[in-house]
Design an enzyme around this catalytic site. Structure first.
Site, short mmCIF file in Angstrom:
data_model
loop_
_atom_site.label_atom_id
_atom_site.label_comp_id
_atom_site.label_asym_id
_atom_site.label_seq_id
_atom_site.Cartn_x
_atom_site.Cartn_y
_atom_site.Cartn_z
N GLU A 1 -25.76 -3.84 -4.32
CA GLU A 1 -24.49 -4.00 -5.01
C GLU A 1 -24.37 -5.31 -5.77
O GLU A 1 -23.76 -5.37 -6.83
CB GLU A 1 -23.40 -3.93 -3.93
CG GLU A 1 -22.00 -4.07 -4.39
CD GLU A 1 -21.06 -3.94 -3.18
OE1 GLU A 1 -21.33 -3.10 -2.30
OE2 GLU A 1 -20.09 -4.70 -3.13
N TRP B 1 -18.76 -8.53 0.22
CA TRP B 1 -17.47 -7.96 0.61
C TRP B 1 -16.44 -9.04 0.94
O TRP B 1 -15.48 -8.80 1.65
CB TRP B 1 -17.68 -6.96 1.75
CG TRP B 1 -18.52 -5.79 1.29
CD1 TRP B 1 -18.84 -5.47 -0.02
CD2 TRP B 1 -19.17 -4.80 2.09
NE1 TRP B 1 -19.63 -4.36 -0.07
CE2 TRP B 1 -19.86 -3.91 1.20
CE3 TRP B 1 -19.23 -4.56 3.47
CZ2 TRP B 1 -20.60 -2.82 1.67
CZ3 TRP B 1 -19.97 -3.46 3.91
CH2 TRP B 1 -20.63 -2.60 3.02
N ILE C 1 -27.45 3.91 13.95
CA ILE C 1 -27.31 2.78 13.03
C ILE C 1 -26.35 1.72 13.55
O ILE C 1 -26.30 0.61 13.06
CB ILE C 1 -26.89 3.29 11.64
CG1 ILE C 1 -27.88 4.35 11.14
CG2 ILE C 1 -26.81 2.17 10.62
CD1 ILE C 1 -29.34 3.90 11.09
N GLY C 2 -25.55 2.05 14.56
CA GLY C 2 -24.72 0.99 15.14
C GLY C 2 -23.37 1.48 15.62
O GLY C 2 -23.04 1.37 16.79
N ASN D 1 -16.75 -4.10 -5.78
CA ASN D 1 -16.69 -3.26 -4.61
C ASN D 1 -15.67 -2.12 -4.81
O ASN D 1 -15.21 -1.51 -3.86
CB ASN D 1 -16.34 -4.11 -3.38
CG ASN D 1 -16.59 -3.37 -2.09
OD1 ASN D 1 -17.34 -2.40 -2.05
ND2 ASN D 1 -15.94 -3.79 -1.03
N HIS E 1 -22.12 11.46 6.31
CA HIS E 1 -20.89 11.54 5.53
C HIS E 1 -20.29 12.93 5.54
O HIS E 1 -19.19 13.15 5.08
CB HIS E 1 -21.15 11.08 4.10
CG HIS E 1 -21.66 9.66 4.07
ND1 HIS E 1 -22.99 9.36 3.96
CD2 HIS E 1 -21.02 8.48 4.19
CE1 HIS E 1 -23.14 8.05 4.00
NE2 HIS E 1 -21.97 7.49 4.15
N ARG F 1 0.82 -1.22 0.00
CA ARG F 1 0.00 0.00 0.00
C ARG F 1 0.85 1.27 0.00
O ARG F 1 0.52 2.27 0.63
CB ARG F 1 -0.96 -0.01 1.20
CG ARG F 1 -2.09 -1.02 1.04
CD ARG F 1 -3.02 -0.99 2.23
NE ARG F 1 -2.33 -1.42 3.44
CZ ARG F 1 -2.68 -1.11 4.68
NH1 ARG F 1 -3.73 -0.35 4.88
NH2 ARG F 1 -1.99 -1.55 5.70
N LEU G 1 1.28 3.41 -2.34
CA LEU G 1 0.63 4.57 -2.94
C LEU G 1 -0.35 5.22 -1.96
O LEU G 1 -0.44 6.44 -1.85
CB LEU G 1 -0.09 4.18 -4.24
CG LEU G 1 -0.68 5.36 -5.01
CD1 LEU G 1 0.41 6.33 -5.45
CD2 LEU G 1 -1.49 4.90 -6.21
#
Ligand code: GLN
Ligand code: ZN
Length: 762
Positions: free
Chosen positions: A607, A563, A433-434, A121, A696, A22, A24
């Site tokens: 999805e 996922w 929501i959790g 995904n 968000h 990772r 980048l």
């Protein structure tokens, strides 16, 4: 027309680009934080490109994709290439600043919207083709990479998203972007001439949209577009690449144009369907027989069979991956914890390149030339078939018997009455929501545990402290249904995968999800079983701290599949049922431990929807069945919630009604009235919590704003069916933001409740 280009024999359509470790991601994030300068960022990028090309060439590919590197996203790169950035970002003078502003926004500029790349995904940025956009070629990136590759003697093949796909995935202010196809093709013509001038022998134009039903005249558009591009007097050889499905009537249409090569996905599609197209007789067919998006080792014998069948009809055949290997991790070498059997069944990015090269050799020199490789592949297949972990009779028998007795709950009305009796919630109940903010203390505890600086007991103590804080906060805020906050979950799928039999959680199997965000999808390789409860200790601990109901939190079977890398040796429906059974057992255990409300999240329901509409009904059927299997083991008085987070759920709206959760919380980007109206039309009659604010964004919503959105919702849904909640989990926000926002949410609910008449009815 260019006929001088030599046909290639072995290729990949693209490859991972985030770096094996990772690199980048780290460099880009440091650059954003101002911790490295542009020169350092560019050096990391150039190093990664060089190493990727070196590895692909060394493995034996005779055509290597370039321009597949990206600082953020290949669709955004294409928008830049075509001069198609919206004016609000186009005004930023510096090229790299402008690029990242389009991707991530700035204080004053909203970023491009992000959405799923087909049924993967991976998320791309949606180009906005407003009327102010005048397409203009901006080829600096692709030319620079081509030149860089030439300097390293790489047989470079520039890759660009094709004009049809680019426009089909864009959005417009008014009208459809695809209406501007002919205009845009002119820019591609210019690009092709320029690439020819700069020495490109081949160019790959990606047109995955042609395997979907997004356009109703795909065949006609493909024929017109590629006839025009391939009709240019001065251009490189053209390779039209498609992936993620079958081309159907588009394939003969494309083959009637003078393009030199056509790429077909033979993992998602059948070789026989391609071999039946006589128009391919003078084409190079680039056969995607090695799965570019899943992690299983290729059955070399079967793949050779497909390649042989194609050789009968095609002018020539080259071997490739089915799509870019962007969707799989770099290499199995980074997974020391794999057992030998499991390792032998798998192929990640670099192993797939080897498979492509081996198959190309087998195709050229005959099967004997790769006898040893075929034997190894057959051995792995036999080992996989015979492994006891792939056949758990007890699990299979339990699923059959639950199916036989009907995985159904009692009637919704009776459930609602029993739940109201037990829970005695006010009208317009408030909840979340959790997840609560994943604080640095939580991340530190996880890192400390991984590094062995603390033991499991100390980790558990710290998690309990987090839970206690979150419960206290929710009590202070006056929420009605509490959650434990999910501090112990690194990820909503991996957390469960690590505890279930049949899954392997990789250590380094990172794949790009979007921009610098990477995920590690677990590998679902065997029959799924739950050795012991997975969440009960945390939820019951949270419940022990309060008199308010605490909602248990589980991830649903469809999302766990979506996922993960999923086994390919049985129908997805069967795998989903096994995951569902594990979740069902967990709901039963939570109920037995006194938990009255359980939420089963299915944010990925949309999805996995198949790309072709003819396949969608069957998907919805098994997805709904899996959810019902997961949630029908509990009593009427136990309230089942679900959470869905995508805004365009048109195609799955019927499924939302059919899964029959008692309460559904949804992200509602469009107006609540519209969403709720759609749900009503679909026959949805249970309770619903349309998200009343956008988690968000760091923006704190005002009380009036939330209250007015609740009043709007009440026009479509009666008070006894309406819940009040944010639109998604709170893990990415700060505690201060969450506290303020929820204070306003609770106040708004109280205000609207006061103005509504009467107590909550049955
Ligand atoms: N329960 C999860 C959370 O709150 C749901 C996440 C999601 O919708 N993706 O984080
Ligand atoms: Zn969500």
């Amino acid at each position: 027309m260019s006929t001088t280009a030599t046909p290639f024999t072995a290729a990949v359509l693209g490859s991972p680009r985030i770096g094996p470790n990772r690199e980048l991601k780290r460099a880009v994030e440091k650059y954003w934080a101002g911790r490295i300068d542009r020169g350092e960022l560019e050096a990391v990028a150039a190093g990664l490109r060089r190493e990727t090309w070196r590895a692909l060439t060394a493995a034996g590919l005779d055509s290597v994709p370039v321009n597949t590197f990206s600082y953020y996203d290949q669709v955004l790169d294409t928008a830049v290439l075509l001069g198609a950035l919206p004016s609000r970002v186009a005004v930023i003078p510096d090229e790299l600043d402008r690029y990242f502003a389009a991707a991530r926004g700035t204080d004053v500029i909203a970023p491009l919207e992000m959405t799923k790349w087909f049924d993967t995904n991976y998320h791309y940025l949606v180009p906005e083709i407003g009327p102010e956009i005048t397409f203009a070629l901006n080829p600096a990136k692709v030319l620079a990479e081509l030149e860089e590759a030439a300097a390293h003697n790489i047989p470079a093949r520039p890759v660009v998203i094709g004009p049809i796909t680019f426009l089909a995935l864009s959005k417009a202010g008014n009208g459809a972007p695809i209406d501007r196809l002919d205009e845009l093709v002119g820019v591609y013509a210019e690009l092709l001439e320029l690439l020819a001038d700069n020495g490109a022998q081949w160019v790959q134009l990606d047109e995955p949209v042609l395997v979907t039903d997004i356009l109703d005249n795909g065949a006609e558009l493909a024929e017109r577009t590629y006839a025009r591009l391939a009709g240019l007097a001065h251009r490189p050889a053209l390779f039209a690449a498609t992936y993620f499905g079958e081309l159907a009537d588009v394939l003969p249409a494309l083959a009637r144009t003078p393009v030199e090569a056509i790429g077909v996905d033979l993992v998602a599609g059948r070789a026989a369907a391609v071999a039946a197209v006589p128009e391919l007789a003078d084409k190079l067919v680039v056969a995607g027989v090695v799965d570019g998006r899943n992690v299983w080792r290729t059955d070399l014998e079967a793949a050779l069979g497909s390649l042989d069948a194609l050789s009968e009809c095609a002018g020539r055949v080259a071997v490739s991956t089915s799509c870019s290997t962007l969707h799989v991790p770099y290499s199995l070498g980074a997974e020391p914890q794999l057992d030998d059997a499991l390792r032998s069944w798998l192929a990640f990015g670099s192993e797939k390149v080897t498979e492509v090269v081996v198959l190309a050799r087998g195709l050229k020199d005959g099967p004997d030339a790769i006898a040893a490789e075929v034997a190894a592949s057959n051995g792995a297949i036999a080992s996989r078939k015979n492994d006891p972990r792939l056949d758990n009779g007890e699990i299979r028998a339990r699923i059959s018997s639950i199916r036989a007795s009907g995985a159904e709950r009692g009637p919704a009305d009776a459930r609602r009455a029993a739940q109201n009796d037990r829970l005695r919630l006010p009208s317009l109940p408030t909840t979340t929501i959790g997840s609560y903010p994943q604080t640095s203390a939580i991340r530190l505890a996880r890192a400390d545990l991984r590094a062995g600086r603390i033991d499991a007991a100390e980790y558990e103590r710290r998690m309990r402290a987090e839970i206690a804080d979150v419960i206290k906060l929710q009590e202070q805020l006056g929420l009605d249904v509490l959650v434990h906050g999910e501090p112990e979950r690194n990820d909503m799928v991996q957390y469960f995968a690590e505890q279930l039999d049949g899954f392997f959680a990789t250590q380094n199997g990172w794949v790009q999800s979007y921009g610098s965000r990477c995920v590690r999808p677990p590998i679902l390789y065997g029959d799924v079983a739950r050795p012991k409860p997975m969440t009960v200790v945390w939820i019951t601990y949270a419940q022990s701290l309060t008199d308010k109901p605490v909602k248990g939190m589980l991830t649903g079977p469809v999302t766990i599949l979506a996922w993960s890398f999923v086994r390919d040796d049985q129908p997805l429906a069967d795998t989903a049922a096994q995951v569902a059974l594990a979740i069902r057992d967990e709901t039963v255990d939570l109920q037995a431990a006194g938990i009255a409300i359980i939420q089963v999240d299915e944010p990925a329901l949309r999805e996995l929807l198949p790309l072709r509409s003819t396949d969608q009904g069957a998907y919805i059927e098994w997805a709904v069945e899996a959810f019902r299997l997961a949630t029908s083991g509990v009593a009427d008085a136990t309230q089942i919630h679900t959470h869905l987070c995508y805004s365009e759920f048109g195609e799955v709206i019927g499924a939302i009604a059919d899964i029959d959760a008692d309460v559904t919380s949804i992200e509602a980007a469009r107006s609540h009235m519209e969403v709720l109206g759609d749900l009503n039309t679909a026959g949805f009659a249970n309770s619903v919590g349309p998200g009343v604010y956008d988690i968000h964004s760091p923006r704190i919503p005002g009380v009036d704003e939330i209250a007015s959105s609740l009043r709007e919702a009440l026009k479509a849904v009666p008070a006894e069916r309406l819940w009040v909640n944010p639109d998604c989990g709170l893990k990415t926000r700060t505690t201060d933001e969450v506290t303020e926002s929820l204070k306003h949410l609770v106040a708004a609910a109280a205000e609207v409740r006061g103005s509504e008449s009467g107590p909550r009815s049955g």
